[in-house]
Motif scaffolding. Structure first.
Motif, PDB file in Angstrom:
ATOM      1  N   ALA A 147       0.790  -1.159  -0.041  1.00  0.00           N
ATOM      2  CA  ALA A 147       0.101   0.054   0.017  1.00  0.00           C
ATOM      3  C   ALA A 147       0.882   1.214   0.021  1.00  0.00           C
ATOM      4  N   ASN A 150       1.879   2.222  -3.206  1.00  0.00           N
ATOM      5  CA  ASN A 150       0.748   2.739  -4.337  1.00  0.00           C
ATOM      6  C   ASN A 150       0.411   1.575  -5.211  1.00  0.00           C
ATOM      7  N   TRP A 151       0.488   0.341  -4.737  1.00  0.00           N
ATOM      8  CA  TRP A 151       0.184  -0.886  -5.476  1.00  0.00           C
ATOM      9  C   TRP A 151      -1.404  -1.037  -5.545  1.00  0.00           C
ATOM     10  N   ASP A 152      -1.912  -1.499  -6.622  1.00  0.00           N
ATOM     11  CA  ASP A 152      -3.419  -1.780  -6.569  1.00  0.00           C
ATOM     12  C   ASP A 152      -3.781  -3.012  -5.640  1.00  0.00           C
ATOM     13  N   VAL A 153      -4.927  -3.144  -5.341  1.00  0.00           N
ATOM     14  CA  VAL A 153      -5.544  -4.175  -4.257  1.00  0.00           C
ATOM     15  C   VAL A 153      -5.185  -5.574  -4.610  1.00  0.00           C
ATOM     16  N   PRO A 154      -5.276  -6.067  -5.949  1.00  0.00           N
ATOM     17  CA  PRO A 154      -4.867  -7.469  -6.503  1.00  0.00           C
ATOM     18  C   PRO A 154      -3.285  -7.721  -5.994  1.00  0.00           C
ATOM     19  N   SER A 155      -2.386  -6.436  -6.163  1.00  0.00           N
ATOM     20  CA  SER A 155      -1.208  -6.705  -5.788  1.00  0.00           C
ATOM     21  C   SER A 155      -1.049  -6.705  -4.428  1.00  0.00           C
ATOM     22  N   LEU A 156      -1.603  -6.181  -3.594  1.00  0.00           N
ATOM     23  CA  LEU A 156      -1.462  -5.948  -2.177  1.00  0.00           C
ATOM     24  C   LEU A 156      -1.928  -7.439  -1.639  1.00  0.00           C
TER      25      LEU A 156
END
Length: 181
Positions: A147, A150-156
């Motif tokens: 987070a 600034n990664w997207d939710v699937p990457s998190l």
């Protein structure tokens, strides 16, 4: 776990969103020390590469395993015998919150980390092992780092799952083959 994450989300929302200004670990940031000291936003784009993997491994896996072994595996038992479980939970949860900035590079997560630390102490007392706590702690640290990147939710979620699996994979042989506690 879902209830605890919901409570942590509520606490985090109450004290302010911790990712309003992402906290990129210094070893990955291209920002100068002066800019960081002035509080300027860090425009570094964190891609998945060897440096990112090493940073995540050190912060979300190795640091998590070390903290869990020391805090819940060693200190908690000593304090519980001397102070009782409530006192031990309070001290160990606060200590867990105190080490969180070293892992996440953000001081805004101390209160949610204290709540997570208390839950992990309770989980340890219920299961008799620190392995589930290691998985949860590594997953949370991996997601928080992602987070901050600034990664997207699937990457998190992917990073959280990978961190949990790697952390448990590192300790499971010892936990499964070691003596009873």
């Amino acid at each position: 776990g879902v209830v605890v994450l919901g409570l942590l989300a509520a606490v985090t929302a109450a004290i302010g969103h911790p990712f309003a200004t992402p906290s990129i670990p210094p070893e990955l940031s291209h920002q100068s020390a002066v800019s960081r000291g002035l509080g300027e936003p860090d425009a570094t784009i964190v891609n998945i590469d060897a440096a990112t993997a090493a940073s995540v491994l050190a912060r979300a896996v190795i640091a998590t395993i070390t903290a869990e072994i020391l805090l819940r595996g060693l200190v908690f038992g000593i304090l519980a015998r001397r102070l009782g479980q409530p006192g031990a939970i309070a001290i160990v949860a606060c200590a867990f919150g105190g080490v969180t900035p070293a892992v996440t590079a953000s001081t805004r997560l101390i209160l949610p980390a204290i709540a997570l630390g208390a839950f992990l102490c309770w989980l340890y007392t219920e299961t008799g092992t620190i392995v589930p706590g290691i998985a949860i702690s590594a997953a949370a640290a991996g997601a928080l780092l992602g987070a901050g990147f600034n990664w997207d939710v699937p990457s998190l979620f992917t990073q959280a799952l990978i961190c949990a699996v790697v952390a448990v994979g590192l300790v499971a042989p010892v936990a499964l083959g070691g003596p009873d506690r």
